[in-house]
Design a protein around this motif. Sequence first.
Motif, mmCIF file in Angstrom:
data_model
loop_
_atom_site.group_PDB
_atom_site.id
_atom_site.type_symbol
_atom_site.label_atom_id
_atom_site.label_comp_id
_atom_site.label_asym_id
_atom_site.label_seq_id
_atom_site.Cartn_x
_atom_site.Cartn_y
_atom_site.Cartn_z
ATOM 1 N N GLY A 1 0.833 -1.190 0.000
ATOM 2 C CA GLY A 1 0.000 0.000 0.000
ATOM 3 C C GLY A 1 0.871 1.243 0.000
ATOM 4 N N VAL A 2 0.539 2.211 -0.838
ATOM 5 C CA VAL A 2 1.357 3.422 -0.961
ATOM 6 C C VAL A 2 0.464 4.650 -0.921
ATOM 7 C CG1 VAL A 2 3.186 2.283 -2.282
ATOM 8 C CG2 VAL A 2 1.265 3.352 -3.492
ATOM 9 N N VAL A 3 1.061 5.744 -0.492
ATOM 10 C CA VAL A 3 0.432 7.061 -0.570
ATOM 11 C C VAL A 3 1.413 7.992 -1.257
ATOM 12 C CG1 VAL A 3 -1.028 6.764 1.465
ATOM 13 C CG2 VAL A 3 1.279 7.695 1.711
ATOM 14 N N THR A 4 0.884 8.955 -1.979
ATOM 15 C CA THR A 4 1.725 9.941 -2.659
ATOM 16 C C THR A 4 1.974 11.105 -1.716
ATOM 17 O OG1 THR A 4 0.751 9.328 -4.779
ATOM 18 C CG2 THR A 4 1.945 11.415 -4.680
ATOM 19 N N VAL A 5 3.243 11.428 -1.477
ATOM 20 C CA VAL A 5 3.590 12.498 -0.534
ATOM 21 C C VAL A 5 3.843 13.785 -1.306
ATOM 22 C CG1 VAL A 5 4.508 10.941 1.207
ATOM 23 C CG2 VAL A 5 6.029 11.827 -0.559
ATOM 24 N N LEU B 1 5.136 6.610 -1.088
ATOM 25 C CA LEU B 1 5.601 6.155 0.218
ATOM 26 C C LEU B 1 4.877 4.867 0.596
ATOM 27 C CD1 LEU B 1 7.179 6.738 2.894
ATOM 28 C CD2 LEU B 1 5.109 7.896 3.689
ATOM 29 N N ALA B 2 5.642 3.825 0.885
ATOM 30 C CA ALA B 2 5.053 2.554 1.294
ATOM 31 C C ALA B 2 4.594 2.652 2.741
ATOM 32 C CB ALA B 2 6.067 1.425 1.130
ATOM 33 N N VAL B 3 3.324 2.321 2.983
ATOM 34 C CA VAL B 3 2.762 2.421 4.324
ATOM 35 C C VAL B 3 2.178 1.097 4.804
ATOM 36 C CG1 VAL B 3 2.272 4.892 4.084
ATOM 37 C CG2 VAL B 3 0.532 3.221 3.413
ATOM 38 N N ASP B 4 2.112 0.081 3.940
ATOM 39 C CA ASP B 4 1.493 -1.187 4.333
ATOM 40 C C ASP B 4 2.275 -2.344 3.719
ATOM 41 O OD1 ASP B 4 -0.559 -2.671 5.652
ATOM 42 O OD2 ASP B 4 -1.441 -3.065 3.693
ATOM 43 N N ASN B 5 2.299 -3.495 4.425
ATOM 44 C CA ASN B 5 3.006 -4.691 3.961
ATOM 45 C C ASN B 5 4.506 -4.436 3.830
ATOM 46 O OD1 ASN B 5 2.848 -7.406 3.377
ATOM 47 N ND2 ASN B 5 2.517 -7.101 1.177
ATOM 48 N N SER C 1 -5.267 4.989 1.779
ATOM 49 C CA SER C 1 -5.372 6.254 2.507
ATOM 50 C C SER C 1 -5.007 6.011 3.963
ATOM 51 C CB SER C 1 -6.796 6.819 2.404
ATOM 52 O OG SER C 1 -7.728 5.926 2.984
ATOM 53 N N VAL C 2 -4.537 7.052 4.616
ATOM 54 C CA VAL C 2 -4.136 6.996 6.020
ATOM 55 C C VAL C 2 -4.931 8.043 6.773
ATOM 56 C CG1 VAL C 2 -2.221 7.189 7.642
ATOM 57 C CG2 VAL C 2 -1.829 6.236 5.362
ATOM 58 N N GLY D 1 -2.951 7.827 11.700
ATOM 59 C CA GLY D 1 -1.889 7.051 11.063
ATOM 60 C C GLY D 1 -2.274 5.637 10.744
ATOM 61 N N VAL D 2 -3.578 5.322 10.724
ATOM 62 C CA VAL D 2 -4.044 3.962 10.450
ATOM 63 C C VAL D 2 -4.429 3.848 8.982
ATOM 64 C CG1 VAL D 2 -5.774 2.211 11.019
ATOM 65 C CG2 VAL D 2 -4.871 3.723 12.808
ATOM 66 N N VAL D 3 -3.939 2.787 8.316
ATOM 67 C CA VAL D 3 -4.256 2.552 6.911
ATOM 68 C C VAL D 3 -5.720 2.128 6.799
ATOM 69 C CG1 VAL D 3 -3.724 1.178 4.867
ATOM 70 C CG2 VAL D 3 -1.884 1.927 6.389
ATOM 71 N N GLN D 4 -6.479 2.836 5.979
ATOM 72 C CA GLN D 4 -7.909 2.567 5.862
ATOM 73 C C GLN D 4 -8.205 1.514 4.812
ATOM 74 O OE1 GLN D 4 -10.422 3.925 7.828
ATOM 75 N NE2 GLN D 4 -8.607 4.503 8.987
ATOM 76 N N GLU D 5 -7.424 1.466 3.745
ATOM 77 C CA GLU D 5 -7.631 0.492 2.676
ATOM 78 C C GLU D 5 -6.383 -0.363 2.576
ATOM 79 O OE1 GLU D 5 -8.585 2.507 -0.888
ATOM 80 O OE2 GLU D 5 -10.193 3.702 -0.007
#
Length: 397
Positions: free
Chosen positions: A35-39, A349-353, A369-370, A374-378
């Motif tokens: 899981g990633v988010v764009t910073v 940015l990797a946020v999961d796994n 999404s976070v 700071g908890v990953v929602q998906e």
Amino acid sequence: MSRIHPLLCLSLIALWFLSIPGHAQEGQMPPPAVGVVTVQSQQVPRILTLPGRAVARADAAIRPRVGGLITEILYRPSTALEQGAPMFRIDPTTYRANLSRAEAEVTSARAALTQAETSFGRTEQLLGSGTTQAQVDQARATLEQARAALQAAEAARTLAQAELDWTTVTSPIEGMASVAEVSVGDLVTANQSEAMATVTRLDPIEVDMYEPSARMLSVMGDISEGRLKLSETIQATLTLETGETYAATGELVAPGFTVSTSTGAVDTRFRFDNPRRLILPGMFLRGQINLGTTEAFLVTQNAASRDKTGQLSAWVVRDGKAVQVKLTDNGTYQNHWIVTAGLQSGDLLAVDNLSKLTEGAAVTTVPVSVDENGVVQEQAAETPDRATPAQPAPSAG
């Protein structure tokens, strides 16, 4: 009938098994999905979290200014007093007598002055006709002595009146009164070292916050180099010992100008409204000072880790591959690290796994999404057919 060699038979069986669809690539593992988010770089509030201790804005020790026996205690302990409220009464008999004597001396001095003024006027009129200059000078001196005696008598009367007034001991400030340390019948002396009671002003309350001098130098460096834009007014909030956020916002009273030789910290004082008297002197608190804003990235704390040396790092996906980058952080904000170096706008940015990532390994990405905690929602997809190939991160503008 000729026999087939055993090794040739095994080879034929292996070729037949590999020719079945799906078995030829059974040994290859698909790229892990993360899981990633764009910073993006943004203006982030710069908030310092500091330990603090509450101090009373005013704390008066009540001591007698005259001596005598305590005849009355005029207040109730743990009650709010106004400035000038009576607290104790000392036997006034002696001081009333002193005032009466002083008033009599004033009357006598005033009569002597009247007599001296009359004598001087008569002597001055007779100068040259039976009165010498020496007699005139003597009358003038007597007049000046009478005036001085009247002034001394009036000063003594003023002091006697003040001492009589001081037999009623009043509170010099408004605040909460403590339990009396004396009882009716106790003998007290003027300006004794033991306080009869204390009055503490609790609203507003002041809080000393302690900032390490090294951090203060860092903040000053950020200001001078333009990395930190100061707010017009420096304000602070408090967290109570229960973890509850205090409702009032404090204003800066006085910045610190000295460094403690024992703690290496600078003491800065803030003032807070305290109408409910929740904060008491001596209470330990945690303060948050909002200095201004700084240009930085917000990285959720779950996506970064520190090594044994304290270096912060995180995983990003660039050109479809996992890359571990070292980060420079400058504190925290709402469960996120404030990162000032190590990332580029548009980085994935990797946020999961994160446990499946290795340096340079190909990965597939799933946008997530976070939330503010700071908890990953998906969660990232578990199979590659649900994931999307990683895209190269755009270069920083």
